[in-house]
Design a protein around this motif. Sequence first.
Motif, PDB file in Angstrom:
ATOM      1  N   SER A 102      15.430 -18.891   2.564  1.00 45.14           N
ATOM      2  CA  SER A 102      14.003 -18.293   2.614  1.00 45.14           C
ATOM      3  C   SER A 102      14.108 -17.007   3.645  1.00 45.14           C
ATOM      4  N   THR A 107      13.963 -13.686   1.629  1.00 44.85           N
ATOM      5  CA  THR A 107      12.492 -12.829   0.351  1.00 44.85           C
ATOM      6  C   THR A 107      12.447 -11.606   0.728  1.00 44.85           C
ATOM      7  N   ARG A 212       5.294 -14.918   1.127  1.00 42.89           N
ATOM      8  CA  ARG A 212       5.346 -16.329  -0.452  1.00 42.89           C
ATOM      9  C   ARG A 212       4.749 -16.502  -0.753  1.00 42.89           C
TER      10      ARG A 212
END
Length: 546
Positions: A102, A107, A212
Amino acid sequence: MRYLLSNLPLPIGREASSLTGVLADALGLPESNFSRARLERRSLDARHKGSIRFLISVSFDSSMEVPEGSVPLGLQLTLAPPALPFLVNPLSRKGKVVIVGSGPAGTFCALRCLDYGLQPIILERGPSMSDRVQGINALWKDAQLKPNANAQFGEGGAGTFSDGKLTTRIGHPATRYVIDTFVRFGAHPRISYLAKPHVGTDVIRKCSVLIRKDAEKRGAIYRWNAKLVDLEVTQGKVTGAILENGEIISCDALVLAPGHSARDTFEMLHHRGVAMKQKPFAMGVRIEHPQDLIDKAQYGPNRGHPSLPPADYKLVCNLGLNRATYSFCMCPGGEVTQCTSEEGACVVNGMSNEARDSGFANSGLVAKVNTSDFGSEHLLGGMYFQRFWEHKAFQSAQETYGAPAMSVKDFMSGKPSGKLPSSSFQPFTIPADITQCLPPFVEDQIRQSLPTFDKKIHGYTSSQAILIALESRTSSPIQLLRDAQGQSLSHPQLYPCGEGAGFAGGITSAAVDGIRVAEWIAQSFGAEPFLPFEKQVNPKELVNEY
């Protein structure tokens, strides 16, 4: 007609002036000739200490053609390039994408997949941000390590707890996508025009969570504490991710963006026969000074001017064929932190918050480590080389998660005094002979370079300077090999990505690589190439991006 005026000097103190007024003064035309002026770039020119200035680029509209004779010597007037569109049409075929990691690469790969209507699953071996912060605080305040919740692992990846710099040299069109995304989710708008954009650890942490949450609203699924331990391979193709708990998540594309510290993942990939090669990196120490000392050296009589940020520097000392010492990830107004992810190891790095107000300036001071220095032809020889010296540093720190440190004066004299200058390091420094935890050729290169650097920055080797070991995670020690469509040379449908895979050298280039991988995946599902993002990245541009 829209123009771009570049290389326009602006005295410090005038940066808040009306842009149309600045254009009128520069071109000798009425201010009414200019409209919709926008600052596109601003850099600091401090080559002449007595006349520090900004250099800016401004785009503007003009209903009249700007005569060539009105452009002063040294300035450049061109037609402004059109803004790039980032929108794409959703795919009719929606394959299943799993992304491991991540960090910036994972991302931004996920964000671009979402643009195409794909709904990726993101696997992160560490926890979400709130739990990750608790783990980091345990290390920085109490010297207690949590192997999957630290400055390397957890939501946002390693870049979230470094310096938050977005500086890059790759010149890729997708860089604007990255910058715009950070601004949209909380970074200061000035990063869109600064030549050296800096978000700060405190802000990029918040940005990561907001990005996120928005991705989740768009259909992304995040799995925390979900560690990849193996690949599912069917008829020679990667068809799934196998987790530590035995769960198999099937996929049509597996993006591998684990970061440069996922050593158990590298070992699994090597065991699986995934195509890779050794890659050189750099190793050394963190050097730290009072910020005021660096400001004085860089700004001279302008030190303390309210328009000037805390001063930075970039230093290189070439020492012959394939040998050099250089500054790395310089953090004005920052602090030095413990960044190990393995028990019994010591790894340091620098970071700074948005305000850059710690009162200290630190930088990596590192030497080139070539593959011939590894002492092994094993594909993971560089990783084992890093680990060996990180364990040495832990021993020099009396087997604690403090860090061994030594004054620059003691290092240069070869006589440890046990006395240390002030430092920002968390959790604590321990007086030590740091030559015991440096490869001799690295020690030698640093020792040779320090007098040269002191000539460039007065006071660099003063009694206020401290060296803290060990800076070893400057980049990945391997590169996973991929083809022109981004897939592993040995394992189709596996997409190596980002810094850990050896294709990036910082937050922005990792994010751009994630976008490029998403484009390749979209094309494998039937999308037409998105031409603005088709530019290739020169690997040489990724070296010491900081």
